[in-house]
Scaffold this active site. Structure first.
Site, PDB file in Angstrom:
ATOM      1  N   GLU A  66       0.818  -1.392  -0.089  1.00 48.49           N
ATOM      2  CA  GLU A  66      -0.337   0.319  -0.006  1.00 48.49           C
ATOM      3  C   GLU A  66       0.903   1.513  -0.217  1.00 48.49           C
ATOM      4  O   GLU A  66       0.725   2.225  -0.914  1.00 48.49           O
ATOM      5  CB  GLU A  66      -1.080   0.135   0.950  1.00 48.49           C
ATOM      6  CG  GLU A  66      -2.113  -0.771   1.420  1.00 48.49           C
ATOM      7  CD  GLU A  66      -2.809  -1.072   0.183  1.00 48.49           C
ATOM      8  OE1 GLU A  66      -3.444   0.447  -0.042  1.00 48.49           O
ATOM      9  OE2 GLU A  66      -3.871  -1.537  -0.137  1.00 48.49           O
ATOM     10  N   SER A 116     -58.586 -12.695  35.410  1.00 50.63           N
ATOM     11  CA  SER A 116     -59.459 -13.479  36.357  1.00 50.63           C
ATOM     12  C   SER A 116     -57.656 -13.606  37.619  1.00 50.63           C
ATOM     13  O   SER A 116     -57.589 -13.610  38.716  1.00 50.63           O
ATOM     14  CB  SER A 116     -59.617 -14.843  37.532  1.00 50.63           C
ATOM     15  OG  SER A 116     -60.986 -14.501  36.527  1.00 50.63           O
TER      16      SER A 116
END
Length: 675
Positions: A106, A385
């Site tokens: 690079e 309930s």
């Protein structure tokens, strides 16, 4: 003596012959250097023109936060979150061969340039004169700037961006050392398959740290950032090998490896050491609902979006139990679901700590949706309930309305205090009965009468102490969680936590999902559970004593019997069935025919052991699709399947111990004093 003079003119020196080629050379050099000077001036002008509009160098954008990790209760990573999956490496964990590989391919003058490389830039400029983009010529400094402050999109491949990258790279080189720049680059680059940073790729692809990789493996990673998709070794092995070999040859050309090392690396198969590819982002579908709530709590604790903060979030999730819950709900292996549309929402809580152990918000949810609606926290469905122990009987024993489960209540025709008709679920009446029988058989009329004796204010206070807010109560809340305000109500989370207080000697803990958050800098936030005494130990025991009998009843008397876990004594719970109005029941009959037995929009069960409390809601998204027939058994079956998996030996679970002020006489329990 006379000097003789000649009449002839003096001889002329022969003139030099003209050389036109020399003139041409002079002109050429004048023009050449003029062009160079003009080019330099023009280039400088262009540089200044574009550089003046460059964004301000932001070093924080060049640094890369690691992915946030979410751990389960056994400290195992259960999910990673964030835009990018990245594990950071430090400079001392970067091997010299990786430095050699990256710089060789690079930017081989990386350590001798100051942010830009004029030689490479000039070469790149000449190479790209005929194109519409500017490629190549970038130093590692410039590449890092591009990754952090620009993009790799084609729109950012132009002269303006290239100049600005160079300008910012010059500044970067003044602020960071080469070591810092290289480390940031290694952590920043895209490594394909959703992984970012070479350290992340090393772990994902090879299961190793960078320092443990071979030259061939290092070369593969070093070459990938130029075109991660193209050089992806899992997708295009020939291209990946081509690029890897370029890196190896470059390392040899710059004397970074020997001829023998080069030959060995080139001969290494491109697949050498590669592990099977795993998905980079891990938010498992089976824990999606839980993780949504864990992230929400973590965000609130940390004050930031924890998914993108690089933090470690330690949660209360029991992965094994969560997977069991998911499988129970999403297969027919455990429960005989009637169709794919019946929904289930459930929360399981550790009684002693108050921590949410497992949670699911729906059934057959789309797997491609992350953090969708979590039905486990919905408060707009009715728990029926299952509210009776919380609204009626819990506060009745707490406030001394009753002091024994053998106290007598009446199950006879009556109305609500406002005159509204009141019926039992089976439209029958059993007359005088004990409090224990009234709750176990889920009789509505005794429940409402108990609520009236307790009073709305006392009942509301009791509810709030166990984490439930129904807003201003109405008389129907004796047997229902329905409210007129959508912000109020009960969810599977709040119901499991409320019942956990019965199981935990009357101590309520606000449910939570996160125990600790650790930031990248080492700072920690520990969550301290919010605990309070919600009721007397005697109240908790008395209610538990009653609810233990429900799971022992035959199905002919109570659906609660379907929640029973054979061999387990320390098990309690309550069913909850909501009701349709008369008009709604007429609509149901018109559409489905005359359905016998229980028909309801919601069928629920909340149960607990000394260690765990679990709430299960079942119903259809459209509440006008009724739950009836064998479908009413699904909630209790989900409960027994999941809860049973937690107890390989049900008989080994110790039962609750009665407080000193509670006397157990046969099947009844009594409070000896009001303390």
């Amino acid at each position: 003596m006379k000097i003789k003079t000649s009449n002839q003119p003096p001889k002329k020196t022969p003139a030099l012959k003209k050389r036109p080629w020399l003139t041409a050379i002079k002109v050429f050099f004048i023009v050449f250097f003029s062009v160079i000077i003009l080019a330099v001036l023009a280039g400088g002008a262009v540089f200044v023109y574009y550089a003046k509009d460059a964004p301000k160098l932001d070093l924080s954008k060049l640094e890369s936060p690691p992915s946030s990790q979410y751990f389960d209760s056994s400290n195992t990573v259960i999910a990673t979150m964030g835009a990018e999956n990245r594990s950071l490496v430090q400079a001392n964990n970067i091997p010299i061969q990786l430095v050699n590989a990256v710089t060789s391919i690079e930017d081989h003058r990386f350590f001798s340039t100051r942010g830009i490389d004029p030689i490479r830039i000039a070469g790149s400029f000449v190479h790209n004169l005929k194109g519409d983009s500017i490629n190549g010529g970038s130093t590692l400094d410039m590449q890092l700037v591009k990754l952090g402050m620009f993009s790799t999109d084609k729109s950012d491949q132009n002269l303006r961006v290239k100049v600005q990258e160079a300008w910012l790279a010059l500044q970067l080189d003044q602020k960071w050392t080469k070591e810092q720049i290289f480390t940031a680059y290694v952590n920043k680059v895209n490594m394909a398959n959703g992984y970012y940073g070479m350290g992340t790729a090393a772990k994902a692809y090879y299961g190793k740290d960078l320092t443990a990789l071979s030259i061939a493996q290092i070369a593969l990673l070093a070459g990938m950032p130029q075109a991660p998709t193209t050089y992806n070794p899992y997708v295009n092995q020939s291209a990946a090998k081509y690029r890897r070999d370029l890196v190896i040859n470059a390392m040899y050309n710059y004397d970074k490896i020997s001829a023998a090392q080069k030959a060995q690396a080139l001969a290494t198969p491109i697949t050498d050491g590669l592990l099977p590819l795993k998905h980079s982002v891990s938010i498992p579908a089976f824990a999606d609902n839980f993780l949504k709530e864990a992230k929400a709590q973590a965000d609130q604790l940390a004050g930031v979006d924890t998914a993108n903060a690089g933090v470690k979030v330690y949660t209360t999730l029991n992965t094994s139990t969560q997977e069991t819950l998911y499988n129970v709900v999403n297969t027919n292996q455990y429960v005989d679901f009637p169709d794919k549309d019946l929904q289930v929402a459930s929360t399981l809580i550790n009684v002693e700590t108050g921590a949410v152990v497992a949670q699911i918000g729906g059934r057959n949810l789309p797997k491609n949706v992350t953090f969708g609606t979590n039905g486990a926290l919905r408060v707009d469905r009715d728990w029926g309930s299952a509210m009776k122990p919380l609204v009626d009987y819990g506060p009745a024993f707490e406030d001394g309305v009753y002091d024994s489960t053998s106290d007598t209540v009446m199950d006879e025709p009556t109305t609500y205090p406002d005159g509204t008709p009141l019926n039992n679920w089976d439209n029958s009446y059993l007359g005088a009965m004990t409090v224990k029988s009234a709750l176990q058989y889920s009789r509505n009329i005794p429940a409402v009468e108990t609520f009236v004796k307790v009073g709305k204010e006392n009942s509301s206070n009791f509810l709030k102490k166990v984490g439930i807010d129904l807003g201003p109560l109405n008389w129907a809340n004796a047997i229902s969680s329905n409210t007129s305000n959508p912000k109020h109500g009960a969810s599977s989370e709040s119901m499991a936590a409320a019942y956990a207080a019965f199981a935990n000697d009357g101590v309520y803990t606000r449910p939570y999902y996160v125990t600790k958050i650790v930031f990248p800098d080492g700072r920690e936030i520990d969550y301290k559970p919010s605990r309070s005494r919600a009721m007397k130990p005697s109240t908790a025991y008395i209610i538990t004593n009653i609810l233990q009998g429900i799971v022992k009843l035959p199905l002919s008397i109570s659906v609660g019997g379907n929640a029973n876990i054979p061999g387990m004594t320390a098990l309690a719970g309550k069913t909850g069935t909501s009701n349709y109005t008369d008009d709604e029941r007429t609509q149901i009959t018109n559409k489905y025919g005359d359905i016998s037995g229980m028909v309801s929009p919601d069928e629920n069960f909340v149960g607990y052991t000394p260690q765990y409390s679990m709430a299960v809601w079942t119903g259809y998204q459209n509440r006008m699709t009724p739950v009836y027939g064998d479908t009413i058994l699904c909630a209790t079956k989900v409960f027994s399947s999941v809860m049973g998996s937690l107890y390989p030996d049900p008989s080994s679970v110790s039962d609750w111990t009665a407080p000193s002020n509670v006397t157990v006489n046969g099947s009844f329990a009594s409070i000896n004093d009001k303390g």
